[in-house]
Design a protein around this motif. Structure first.
Motif, mmCIF file in Angstrom:
data_model
loop_
_atom_site.group_PDB
_atom_site.id
_atom_site.type_symbol
_atom_site.label_atom_id
_atom_site.label_comp_id
_atom_site.label_asym_id
_atom_site.label_seq_id
_atom_site.Cartn_x
_atom_site.Cartn_y
_atom_site.Cartn_z
ATOM 1 N N ALA A 192 0.822 -1.210 0.000
ATOM 2 C CA ALA A 192 0.000 0.000 0.000
ATOM 3 C C ALA A 192 0.856 1.261 0.000
ATOM 4 C CB ALA A 192 -0.929 -0.012 1.210
ATOM 5 N N VAL A 193 1.865 1.290 0.855
ATOM 6 C CA VAL A 193 2.737 2.467 0.929
ATOM 7 C C VAL A 193 3.525 2.617 -0.373
ATOM 8 C CG1 VAL A 193 4.570 3.609 2.218
ATOM 9 C CG2 VAL A 193 2.937 2.182 3.423
ATOM 10 N N PHE A 194 3.994 1.509 -0.907
ATOM 11 C CA PHE A 194 4.775 1.548 -2.143
ATOM 12 C C PHE A 194 3.949 2.144 -3.277
ATOM 13 C CE2 PHE A 194 7.053 -0.207 -5.803
ATOM 14 C CZ PHE A 194 8.364 0.007 -5.431
ATOM 15 N N CYS A 195 2.660 1.782 -3.357
ATOM 16 C CA CYS A 195 1.789 2.336 -4.400
ATOM 17 C C CYS A 195 1.695 3.860 -4.292
ATOM 18 C CB CYS A 195 0.397 1.720 -4.289
ATOM 19 S SG CYS A 195 0.286 0.002 -4.828
ATOM 20 N N ILE A 196 1.548 4.347 -3.072
ATOM 21 C CA ILE A 196 1.452 5.791 -2.867
ATOM 22 C C ILE A 196 2.732 6.482 -3.317
ATOM 23 C CG2 ILE A 196 1.219 7.622 -1.139
ATOM 24 C CD1 ILE A 196 -0.463 5.679 0.524
ATOM 25 N N LEU A 197 3.870 5.963 -2.884
ATOM 26 C CA LEU A 197 5.144 6.624 -3.160
ATOM 27 C C LEU A 197 5.529 6.547 -4.634
ATOM 28 C CD1 LEU A 197 7.164 5.616 0.020
ATOM 29 C CD2 LEU A 197 5.980 7.753 -0.459
ATOM 30 N N ILE A 198 5.179 5.454 -5.305
ATOM 31 C CA ILE A 198 5.426 5.367 -6.749
ATOM 32 C C ILE A 198 4.654 6.454 -7.483
ATOM 33 C CG2 ILE A 198 4.772 4.005 -8.774
ATOM 34 C CD1 ILE A 198 7.338 3.022 -7.829
ATOM 35 N N ALA A 199 3.384 6.628 -7.101
ATOM 36 C CA ALA A 199 2.559 7.656 -7.740
ATOM 37 C C ALA A 199 3.091 9.054 -7.446
ATOM 38 C CB ALA A 199 1.113 7.527 -7.269
ATOM 39 N N MET A 200 3.503 9.302 -6.202
ATOM 40 C CA MET A 200 4.039 10.606 -5.836
ATOM 41 C C MET A 200 5.363 10.886 -6.544
ATOM 42 S SD MET A 200 3.279 10.700 -1.717
ATOM 43 C CE MET A 200 3.863 12.386 -1.504
ATOM 44 N N CYS A 201 6.147 9.853 -6.756
ATOM 45 C CA CYS A 201 7.469 10.046 -7.328
ATOM 46 C C CYS A 201 7.431 10.265 -8.836
ATOM 47 C CB CYS A 201 8.347 8.832 -7.004
ATOM 48 S SG CYS A 201 10.075 9.050 -7.463
ATOM 49 N N ILE A 214 8.612 -3.604 -9.828
ATOM 50 C CA ILE A 214 9.492 -2.522 -9.363
ATOM 51 C C ILE A 214 9.841 -2.726 -7.890
ATOM 52 C CG2 ILE A 214 9.676 -0.033 -8.984
ATOM 53 C CD1 ILE A 214 7.670 0.293 -11.334
ATOM 54 N N ASP A 215 8.852 -3.128 -7.121
ATOM 55 C CA ASP A 215 9.065 -3.375 -5.690
ATOM 56 C C ASP A 215 10.117 -4.460 -5.485
ATOM 57 O OD1 ASP A 215 8.758 -3.307 -2.937
ATOM 58 O OD2 ASP A 215 7.013 -4.611 -2.941
ATOM 59 N N ALA A 216 10.071 -5.500 -6.305
ATOM 60 C CA ALA A 216 11.042 -6.592 -6.179
ATOM 61 C C ALA A 216 12.462 -6.101 -6.414
ATOM 62 C CB ALA A 216 10.691 -7.707 -7.161
ATOM 63 N N VAL A 217 12.618 -5.201 -7.370
ATOM 64 C CA VAL A 217 13.949 -4.647 -7.645
ATOM 65 C C VAL A 217 14.426 -3.794 -6.481
ATOM 66 C CG1 VAL A 217 15.267 -3.103 -9.157
ATOM 67 C CG2 VAL A 217 13.625 -4.715 -10.144
ATOM 68 N N MET A 218 13.523 -2.989 -5.912
ATOM 69 C CA MET A 218 13.883 -2.151 -4.778
ATOM 70 C C MET A 218 14.318 -2.998 -3.576
ATOM 71 S SD MET A 218 13.736 0.972 -5.706
ATOM 72 C CE MET A 218 12.943 2.169 -6.768
ATOM 73 N N LYS A 219 13.650 -4.130 -3.385
ATOM 74 C CA LYS A 219 14.031 -5.031 -2.299
ATOM 75 C C LYS A 219 15.440 -5.587 -2.530
ATOM 76 C CE LYS A 219 9.378 -6.561 -0.982
ATOM 77 N NZ LYS A 219 8.411 -7.694 -1.009
ATOM 78 N N LYS A 220 15.746 -5.906 -3.792
ATOM 79 C CA LYS A 220 17.090 -6.393 -4.117
ATOM 80 C C LYS A 220 18.147 -5.367 -3.742
ATOM 81 C CE LYS A 220 16.142 -9.484 -8.049
ATOM 82 N NZ LYS A 220 16.432 -9.702 -9.492
ATOM 83 N N VAL A 221 17.840 -4.112 -4.011
ATOM 84 C CA VAL A 221 18.784 -3.037 -3.679
ATOM 85 C C VAL A 221 19.039 -3.019 -2.181
ATOM 86 C CG1 VAL A 221 19.123 -0.544 -3.638
ATOM 87 C CG2 VAL A 221 18.199 -1.641 -5.689
ATOM 88 N N LEU A 222 17.987 -3.073 -1.382
ATOM 89 C CA LEU A 222 18.136 -3.017 0.071
ATOM 90 C C LEU A 222 18.930 -4.210 0.592
ATOM 91 C CD1 LEU A 222 14.568 -1.836 1.138
ATOM 92 C CD2 LEU A 222 16.647 -0.463 0.905
ATOM 93 N N ILE A 223 18.671 -5.393 0.036
ATOM 94 C CA ILE A 223 19.406 -6.589 0.454
ATOM 95 C C ILE A 223 20.878 -6.456 0.099
ATOM 96 C CG2 ILE A 223 19.687 -9.067 0.020
ATOM 97 C CD1 ILE A 223 16.609 -9.164 -0.369
ATOM 98 N N THR A 224 21.154 -5.916 -1.073
ATOM 99 C CA THR A 224 22.534 -5.753 -1.521
ATOM 100 C C THR A 224 23.303 -4.795 -0.618
ATOM 101 O OG1 THR A 224 21.811 -6.130 -3.806
ATOM 102 C CG2 THR A 224 23.981 -5.135 -3.512
ATOM 103 N N LEU A 225 22.607 -3.842 -0.021
ATOM 104 C CA LEU A 225 23.255 -2.848 0.835
ATOM 105 C C LEU A 225 23.488 -3.344 2.265
ATOM 106 C CD1 LEU A 225 21.388 0.362 -0.359
ATOM 107 C CD2 LEU A 225 23.772 -0.235 -0.768
#
Length: 513
Positions: A192-201, A214-225
């Motif tokens: 739900a939050v991701f939907c809001i922020l994608i639209a705002m961005c 897109i969410d799956a890719v963002m999760k990959k980024v966080l795991i990589t960090l």
């Protein structure tokens, strides 16, 4: 995998062997450095690796290991983590001194591992930029261009539609689970939050499958960090070449996923007559022609990917994590849930969903959110600070570029500051009760968003999203413990944010509006 572990083990063995050879030389150098600076106390560490192995072998996550050191070393102490020096602050007084009284001195960020700078475009983000003109430009643009109260109000309809979608999603999931009403809280809240922020961005409408991708890719980024051993011992970097290559692959995937959205937004702005329905302002609009102090050109597409990702990732997991903890507290305390529902019903009335205009008239909901952030800050450490030059804190010397870590739980649970700090009690914040300025300006008692110059710019947006989501969830459903799940417990673990050790699966019973 086994071969990489063997290589790492060999490297560590070689490292320890080299320690025995250079022990006296290193000891003398370290002794001379210690004489120059009066650092806070801390546990004795090994040469070169410092306290790194003590932490690693403790069997505890760092967020829990630190708490055990407070009774031993006091409100400020030093940990040597390989090549990094960590100064850990655990008291309200010292946090106020560092972030408010001496805010300008401690407003920078320490150096980063090269893997992290890949994703920050060499520290070209609001959160990672060193203190200076570039940081001021980026932060000013994010606050005035996107997170001001006026801008947030412009996305009222976006949030309302996302909340309707969120409640429908919970209702469908509950019905599909054999009619038992079982739902996974964190997963639904995060979406739900991701939907809001994608639209705002990006200011574009996306299908659900595209959002999930897109969410799956963002999760990959966080795991990589996630921090690695070579973050603290750079001499081990050759043994992590595979992980670095994987990080580069994730970065390429991130760029390939986000750049098409940037191009799509540019097309909308270039041909406004053809896209009247998509002309609502977006965060990306403020970045396309941004002139950052000290730079001659506007951000590149790669830098735009970085800045947009920062905006989305910074507000997604922090909010979703708070929602999971909040629902757990409602299940634990049915009386709190009943009181919340009564307040929401009295303000919103019958036949319509609660909206964000109603929230301002809900003091108990606001008190609940404050107590939620006191007991369960999304992270146990505020983002790492660094002194711009060698400075004094609590009478000790703080070296420039050392990691200054502000530990939040010992502040928000300090019995000197709070009555019954271990109890979850929203009533403490009602009229005549305890006060807390969550910005930390007047006094530090709880600072879930940090404080001072580097306070999280998304504070207002984050509290709005948490309040709105909790109101809608309580209005639409009664939340109960799942009969097949173990007894509810409030132990935590670090997973980018501090989440429940066991993901919360709850049962919902629909209410009548």
């Amino acid at each position: 995998m086994a071969s990489s572990h063997l290589l790492l083990f060999t490297a560590v063995v070689c490292l320890l062997f080299s320690v025995s050879i250079f022990f006296f030389l290193f000891g003398r150098k370290k002794g001379r450095r210690s004489n120059k600076l009066n650092l806070p106390p801390g546990p004795r560490g090994w040469p070169i690796v410092g306290n790194l192995f003590q932490v690693a072998l403790s069997g505890k996550q760092f967020i829990h290991y630190v708490r055990e050191l407070v009774p031993l070393y006091g409100p400020i102490f030093t940990l040597y983590m390989g090549t990094r020096t960590l100064i850990v602050v655990t008291s309200a007084e010292l946090a106020h001194e560092a972030l408010i009284e001496k805010g300008q001195l401690f407003a920078s960020r320490p150096a980063e591992n090269p893997t992290r700078t890949i994703f920050s475009s060499n520290k070209f983000t609001v959160n990672s930029a060193v203190y200076g003109a570039e940081w001021r430009s980026l932060r000013r643009n994010m606050v005035s261009g996107m997170l001001s109260s006026a801008r947030l109000k412009e996305f009222y309809t976006t949030r309302s539609n996302a909340m309707d979608r969120f409640i429908d999603r919970i209702r469908v999931e509950a019905a599909e689970n054999g009619g038992g009403g079982a739902v996974w809280v964190l997963r639904n809240a995060r979406f739900a939050v991701f939907c809001i922020l994608i639209a705002m961005c990006f200011g574009v409408d996306l299908e659900e499958e595209d959002i999930v991708s897109i969410d799956a890719v963002m999760k990959k980024v966080l795991i990589t960090l996630t921090p690695r051993m070579d973050d603290y011992l750079p001499l081990l970097q050759p043994f992590f070449s595979k992980q670095r290559a994987q990080a580069l692959d994730v970065r390429r995937e991130q760029i390939e996923t986000i750049v098409p959205l940037i191009k799509r937004r540019r097309a909308i702005l270039t041909n406004p007559n053809e896209h009247r329905a998509s002309l609502q302002f977006s965060y990306l609009d403020s970045l396309l022609d941004l002139r950052v102090d000290g730079r001659k050109s506007t951000p590149t597409d790669t830098e735009l990917v970085t800045l947009c990702s920062e905006f989305i990732n910074g507000g997604t997991d922090t909010t979703a994590t708070a929602i999971e903890w909040g629902i757990a507290r409602l299940i634990e305390n049915p009386s709190i849930q009943s009181r919340l529902h009564e307040e929401i019903s009295s303000i919103a009335g019958e036949g319509r969903a609660a909206n964000e205009k109603d929230i301002d008239q809900m003091p108990y909901l606001q008190a609940f959110v404050k107590e939620l952030l006191r007991k369960h800050p999304p992270t146990y450490f505020s983002l790492t600070h660094a002194a711009v030059e060698t400075a004094k804190l609590g009478g000790y010397d703080i070296p420039a570029n050392a990691n200054l870590e502000i530990y939040l739980p010992t502040i928000s649970e300090d019995p000197r500051l709070w009555s019954e700090p271990e109890v979850f009690k929203p009533e403490r914040f009602l009229t005549g009760g305890e006060n807390a300025d969550i910005t930390g300006v007047t006094a530090v008692k709880m600072i879930p968003f940090g404080a001072g110059r580097r306070i999280c710019p998304g504070l207002a947006m984050g509290t709005l999203h948490i309040s709105l989501m909790m109101a809608r969830m309580v209005q639409a459903f009664e939340w109960l413990a799942h009969p097949d799940e173990p007894k509810l417990e409030f132990s935590s673990r670090l997973e980018f944010t501090v989440v429940m050790s066991r993901p919360l699966r709850a049962v919902v019973r629909p209410r009548r509006l």
